[in-house]
Design an enzyme around this catalytic site. Structure first.
Site, PDB file in Angstrom:
ATOM      1  CG  ASP A  15      -1.831   1.053   1.299  1.00  0.00           C
ATOM      2  OD1 ASP A  15      -2.006   1.689   0.267  1.00  0.00           O
ATOM      3  OD2 ASP A  15      -2.693   1.173   2.481  1.00  0.00           O
ATOM      4  CG  ASP A 112      -2.993   3.744  -3.189  1.00  0.00           C
ATOM      5  OD1 ASP A 112      -4.193   3.015  -3.405  1.00  0.00           O
ATOM      6  OD2 ASP A 112      -2.906   4.303  -1.925  1.00  0.00           O
ATOM      7  CD  GLU A 113      -5.251  -0.515  -1.223  1.00  0.00           C
ATOM      8  OE1 GLU A 113      -5.388  -1.552  -0.644  1.00  0.00           O
ATOM      9  OE2 GLU A 113      -5.819   0.598  -0.676  1.00  0.00           O
TER      10      GLU A 113
HETATM   11 MG   LIG Z   1      -2.312   4.082   0.064  1.00  0.00          MG
END
Ligand SMILES: [Mg+2]
Length: 366
Positions: A15, A112-113
């Protein structure tokens, strides 16, 4: 010992830390170490919300989804920047190119993960005892450190990584030591780590469910785990009750899915105030469509889809929900094309009632 493949996996959850804000700080070095708030078109006096806040901004209590105006009240000295999905999508590609070097089994969960199934890389799903489990997790933590290092060196950004026997636990782990964290939750640690946390840390437990649980006297995951499954199934829909019970025990059998076929991509926004379909508020609705189109275009490109049908959804204050759709001649993942299509549909709606939600869906993929 009974080898249950789904409980003997090694899952890594990566993350990125305050991703949008970190990308902005990366390209404007003068913003490093300063409170940065990304949201709307960067004007904190417009009725838009925070998309991302740097860790420096978070020390002022600024959080995602907070109205920009409130963020400004908490920290007038913060730097307010417009959302730039193109830049975040490009940075996301840099990160995913690095991750692809570690596992074929990658499931993106937004820009973003991502989840990586490292089971095969760490020795496969054989029958094994506690010492082998420990060893597999040691291997995974070496890999995780390497992933963090490569991301930092390759992109100048930091990631927090969680390792667990399933996706649920890996995601909870990555969230425990942000930013730049590395957290391992082994199967034998699950109860000790999970039980004191609030139920809201579990998948699918939003504000409403959390409130409902609280009214039942359930304020920790441990209490949730201790509640009879039947009680939960009575209080919630059967599948949801069952899911809550299993998740509270740290059980999650969902696989890391790399190539499932998505049928549509949608984003929607519920306004904090019901808004009118008059000239002034139509501007807000158009701005919302522009933001949503950007989010969808970024997500489509991220996952490699292009669609031809654009649908706009409007929910009025009385919860009546109306959609209008149109199909365009060419497949697209372009923000401008999606936005233009969506704005063009606005005239099909009635604007006599106040509006509480606006959404866009792109479907009919190539
Ligand atoms: Mg994040």
């Amino acid at each position: 010992m009974n080898p249950d493949p789904q409980n003997k996996r090694v899952i890594i959850h990566v993350d990125m830390d305050a991703f949008f804000a970190a990308v902005e700080q990366r390209r404007r070095p003068e913003l490093k170490g300063r409170p940065v708030v990304v949201g709307g078109d960067g004007d904190p006096f417009k009725r838009r919300v925070v998309s991302a806040a740097s860790y420096e901004a978070r020390t002022y209590g600024i959080r995602s989804a907070m109205p920009l105006r409130e963020a400004y009240r908490r920290c007038p000295g913060a730097v307010f920047l417009p959302v730039d999905f193109e830049a975040y999508t490009r940075a996301s590609e840099e990160v995913f190119n690095i991750l692809k070097g570690y596992s074929q089994l990658i499931e993106p969960a937004g820009l973003d993960e991502a989840f990586l199934d490292m089971t095969a890389a760490c020795g496969g799903v054989e029958e094994f005892g506690t010492s082998e489990v420990r060893e597999r997790f040691e291997q995974a933590s070496v890999i995780a450190k390497d992933i963090k290092k490569r991301i930092r060196e390759g992109t100048g950004l930091t990631a927090s990584v969680g390792i667990g026997p399933n996706k649920l636990i890996a995601k909870i782990a990555s969230d425990m030591n942000k930013p730049d964290g590395l957290t391992i939750i082994r199967e034998e640690d699950i109860q000790r780590v999970l039980f004191p946390l609030p139920p809201s840390r579990l998948w699918g437990v939003g504000k409403k469910t959390a409130e409902r649980l609280k009214s039942m006297g359930i304020e920790t995951i441990g209490q949730l785990a201790g509640a009879p499954a039947e009680t939960l199934m009575d209080a919630f829909r059967k599948g949801i009750g069952q899911g809550l019970h299993e998740h509270a025990l740290g059980i999650d059998e969902s696989p890391v899915i790399t190539t499932w076929e998505r049928r549509s991509m949608s984003r929607e926004v519920t306004y904090q105030w019901d808004i009118r379909g008059d000239t002034r508020d139509m501007k807000v609705i158009r701005e919302t469509l522009s933001l949503l189109a950007g989010e969808i275009a970024g997500a489509l490109r991220q996952e490699g889809y292009r669609g031809r049908t654009i649908t706009v959804k409007i929910r009025y204050h009385d919860f009546q929900t109306v959609t209008h759709a149109k199909t365009i001649p060419h497949y697209t993942d372009s923000r401008d094309v999606i936005e233009e299509g969506a704005v063009g549909l606005l005239s099909a709606f009635q604007w006599t009632k106040k509006v509480r939600l606006v959404g866009i869906r792109v479907s009919n993929f190539e």
